[in-house]
Design an enzyme around this catalytic site. Sequence first.
Site, mmCIF file in Angstrom:
data_model
loop_
_atom_site.group_PDB
_atom_site.id
_atom_site.type_symbol
_atom_site.label_atom_id
_atom_site.label_comp_id
_atom_site.label_asym_id
_atom_site.label_seq_id
_atom_site.Cartn_x
_atom_site.Cartn_y
_atom_site.Cartn_z
ATOM 1 N N LYS A 90 114.302 125.925 35.476
ATOM 2 C CA LYS A 90 113.722 125.808 34.140
ATOM 3 C C LYS A 90 114.768 125.338 33.129
ATOM 4 C CE LYS A 90 111.094 128.716 30.880
ATOM 5 N NZ LYS A 90 110.584 130.094 30.673
ATOM 6 N N SER A 164 105.968 130.166 29.701
ATOM 7 C CA SER A 164 106.734 128.972 29.403
ATOM 8 C C SER A 164 107.383 128.351 30.640
ATOM 9 C CB SER A 164 107.828 129.292 28.373
ATOM 10 O OG SER A 164 108.728 130.267 28.869
ATOM 11 N N SER A 188 106.101 134.781 30.881
ATOM 12 C CA SER A 188 106.386 133.371 31.136
ATOM 13 C C SER A 188 106.629 133.003 32.590
ATOM 14 C CB SER A 188 107.590 132.920 30.293
ATOM 15 O OG SER A 188 107.241 132.881 28.935
#
Length: 472
Positions: A90, A164, A188
């Site tokens: 990420k 996210s 997330s």
Amino acid sequence: MDASGGLPVGAGGGTVVGLPATELAARVRSGELSAVDVVRAHLAHLDEVEPRIGAFRVVRRAAALAEAAAVDAAPDRGSLPLAGVPIAVKDNVPVAGETCTEGSPACPSAPAAEDHPVVARARAAGAVVVGITRMPELGLYASTDVQGAVCRNPWDTARSPAGSSGGSAAAVASGSVPLALGNDGMGSLRLPAAACGLVTLKPGRGVVPTLAGDWFGMVENGALATTVADLALAHAVLAGLAPEPPADPGRPLRIAVSTRALVPGVPTDGPAKAAVDAVAGLLAAAGHTVVRRPLVVPPGAAAGALARWMAGADEAADALAVDRQALQPRSRTHARIGRLVRRAGLVRPATAERFRERMTAFFEDVDLLLTPITTGPPLPARPWHERSFAANIAANARWAPWAPPWNLAGLPALVLPAGTRPEGHPLAVQLAGPPGAETRLLWIAGELERRQPWRRYAPVFDPTEPAVAAPG
């Protein structure tokens, strides 16, 4: 395609794309496969599916192949738990030599000087970083889109992979990588896993090294996977533990179940309730004791989580030296409210500690708690960053009220697939536990996986099929 379910990699290479990380690593350790061939095959599949999902901000082709060659040449290759396994990371987890943008052009653009500890641990275990995945700005929202790019859910490209860690989830669900790293501050990891038919674990506080800006103790790093064995291996590596299968508790578990709405006026929909009931039935059939017990989140605790979510934007903007005027309008508002929250002293450590004590006490006579994780299908895939702050907050709160309590409490929570919705989107449930319950959660998830296996990849993008079909 052979019985192990992968795509050809070339002469003498066997099949690799679509194999679990555990099997890939075993074959590279034994010398049956080379890490270079494994990575090359995954890059080829990535090239085929990526234009339709937009999971990656950066694909590290040359660097990944060089890292794979180093794994092949490593004298300790035969003992590396993740030997040759391609992973994605990420965009808020530093990777040495790569820019860490936090999903925003407002962040400084200098490459990271060194790996974050979780990346360093994954690489030391033999993993190869093939790319950096997209995320919403500063990781604040439950959809993944940036200016000029909307990340799409491989199960339905009209839907978001959530956020996210949405890019990481889309990368795994499309077969581009078998594992991806992400993090979870208000769901997330768990929300993208639910949206994309994956399994994930948000560790409890202090188990895995977290980020520098951790939203005042709410953010934890973790992994997204298609199998419980892969998740257990990734968790062990990230936590610095011996890579062993989760230990059997040696007794039936006592599991509480709650589907009571956590937010007034935001009920859980029928399919989500049905999924919880079905999993409760599987647990009972396996010999565990299932009891109904409502989860209650006091208004003060809910406000405490909301305060940290707001203040986390301001904290991140300060820590990252962000150009606030370059932030998206929704994020500017978010950070501005966060600054007011911080100045008013509304981020109170005592709030989180009282709630942690309350939730720990909940588990005095039960081992785990089973709940829904979302209240409906994934959000539409659209440029949410063009919509107002209020529209984003309302959409997030309506869809995902079941995730934040465990971030505030700092307790572990796991999400796993539990079927599909009538329209074909994945269904998922959440299991949470007391401090130190990570192994217990992984063990029960493995038992559920054996009793009710799930489809590991989105149908259109499934790399175990003979060919990748065009979206309908």
